[in-house]
Design a protein around this motif. Sequence first.
Motif, PDB file in Angstrom:
ATOM      1  N   ALA A   1      20.232 -28.086   1.791  1.00 58.93           N
ATOM      2  CA  ALA A   1      20.917 -27.491   2.936  1.00 58.93           C
ATOM      3  C   ALA A   1      20.939 -28.446   4.121  1.00 58.93           C
ATOM      4  CB  ALA A   1      20.234 -26.184   3.332  1.00 58.93           C
ATOM      5  N   THR A   2      19.852 -29.193   4.295  1.00 57.70           N
ATOM      6  CA  THR A   2      19.797 -30.161   5.396  1.00 57.70           C
ATOM      7  C   THR A   2      20.790 -31.290   5.170  1.00 57.70           C
ATOM      8  OG1 THR A   2      17.464 -29.666   5.758  1.00 57.70           O
ATOM      9  CG2 THR A   2      18.301 -31.712   6.699  1.00 57.70           C
ATOM     10  N   ARG A   3      20.886 -31.771   3.943  1.00 63.67           N
ATOM     11  CA  ARG A   3      21.832 -32.847   3.638  1.00 63.67           C
ATOM     12  C   ARG A   3      23.267 -32.380   3.854  1.00 63.67           C
ATOM     13  NH1 ARG A   3      18.250 -33.809  -0.798  1.00 63.67           N
ATOM     14  NH2 ARG A   3      19.694 -32.768  -2.220  1.00 63.67           N
ATOM     15  N   GLN A   4      23.583 -31.166   3.436  1.00 64.23           N
ATOM     16  CA  GLN A   4      24.930 -30.635   3.636  1.00 64.23           C
ATOM     17  C   GLN A   4      25.257 -30.506   5.118  1.00 64.23           C
ATOM     18  OE1 GLN A   4      27.302 -29.929   1.484  1.00 64.23           O
ATOM     19  NE2 GLN A   4      26.176 -30.314  -0.405  1.00 64.23           N
ATOM     20  N   GLU A   5      24.293 -30.048   5.911  1.00 60.93           N
ATOM     21  CA  GLU A   5      24.522 -29.902   7.347  1.00 60.93           C
ATOM     22  C   GLU A   5      24.717 -31.266   8.004  1.00 60.93           C
ATOM     23  OE1 GLU A   5      25.251 -28.203  10.938  1.00 60.93           O
ATOM     24  OE2 GLU A   5      25.129 -27.233   8.971  1.00 60.93           O
ATOM     25  N   LEU A   6      23.934 -32.255   7.592  1.00 57.82           N
ATOM     26  CA  LEU A   6      24.108 -33.605   8.122  1.00 57.82           C
ATOM     27  C   LEU A   6      25.491 -34.143   7.788  1.00 57.82           C
ATOM     28  CD1 LEU A   6      20.666 -35.338   7.401  1.00 57.82           C
ATOM     29  CD2 LEU A   6      21.672 -34.861   9.644  1.00 57.82           C
ATOM     30  N   LEU A   7      25.942 -33.897   6.567  1.00 58.42           N
ATOM     31  CA  LEU A   7      27.268 -34.357   6.147  1.00 58.42           C
ATOM     32  C   LEU A   7      28.347 -33.764   7.055  1.00 58.42           C
ATOM     33  CD1 LEU A   7      28.599 -36.033   3.784  1.00 58.42           C
ATOM     34  CD2 LEU A   7      29.035 -33.823   2.698  1.00 58.42           C
ATOM     35  N   LYS A   8      28.276 -32.473   7.304  1.00 59.73           N
ATOM     36  CA  LYS A   8      29.245 -31.818   8.183  1.00 59.73           C
ATOM     37  C   LYS A   8      29.253 -32.454   9.568  1.00 59.73           C
ATOM     38  CE  LYS A   8      29.329 -27.148   6.229  1.00 59.73           C
ATOM     39  NZ  LYS A   8      29.088 -25.722   6.524  1.00 59.73           N
TER      40      LYS A   8
END
Length: 315
Positions: free
Chosen positions: A200-207
């Motif tokens: 979830a953290t990686r996805q949020e960083l990507l966004k």
Amino acid sequence: MEPICPYCSGLLSAVDHNNFCSQKGHVNKWAHGNAFFVRSEHLNSGIHISRFTVRAVLSGYQYYHVGGKDVILRENNYLIVHDGQKYYTQIDSLYPTESIIVAYGWKDIADAFHTLSGKDEDLLDGVPPGVFREMDWLDSSYETNGAIRKLLEEFAAAITRSEKDMMYYEQLRFLLLEKIFRNHVRVLKKADDLQSRKDATRQELLKRLYMAGDYMRAHLDKKLTIAEVSSVVAMSPYHFFRVFKQLFGHTPLEYLTRERLSHARDLIRKTELPVSGILHEVGYDNPSSFSRLFRSYYGYSPREIKNRLAGSQVS
């Protein structure tokens, strides 16, 4: 059917009688796939509600406000606007902008996603079938690759020559959708390269990092700082700098410089603006340092382009 607004009526349509204008109360339940082309220097849409669309420019630049953020489309990026999402778009360009919109009905999207993510095809690398509406589309623009660009150009060419073969348009829409899905999965997989234990953290960083790219692209004329851009995406300056470089392989400054010089080159080639005027459009003050930087990127100076173009017009 109710009449459509000036913005929608100004779009050249691939399929007649299938233009969806939310300003006039049209509802998406009847809307099917279509494609639209417009060439303009000045355009203002007002607020609309979109069906699922892929939006791009083939020449020039176009402003969108969607999802609470500003996005500038140029020749190297495209935008996905989701079904039911409000948007506003404007063209106020120094030279004609050629814009292309490819629209899909929601049944088209669900069917294509189910097919492409099925076990037999496995084209979306194991994404479970039937979960399209749960797919995590980034609320940002995406980089246009050669295959996507070619299909968008085919749409524009067919519309401008008044092509009426509906199967031809269907084929182009299906091919584009497959390329868009594939590209999106590649983007999502970039999150795996970010150094974080939680998905979830990686996805949020990507966004946030893609949002930062859109912000820089939309403000090429401003004196941006890492502190400003990082604050827009709610990250500390050093953390933003580190993960941006980790994800994209270049620093925020390198990204911003590339976008500025690319836009400057277009303005030099397509407008009568003097180089001094172009400087301010892309956030530079010093003509000699800009010229040196431009030459280091492209192998020739801005004035050499101007002189070459002037010579070709005389001959």
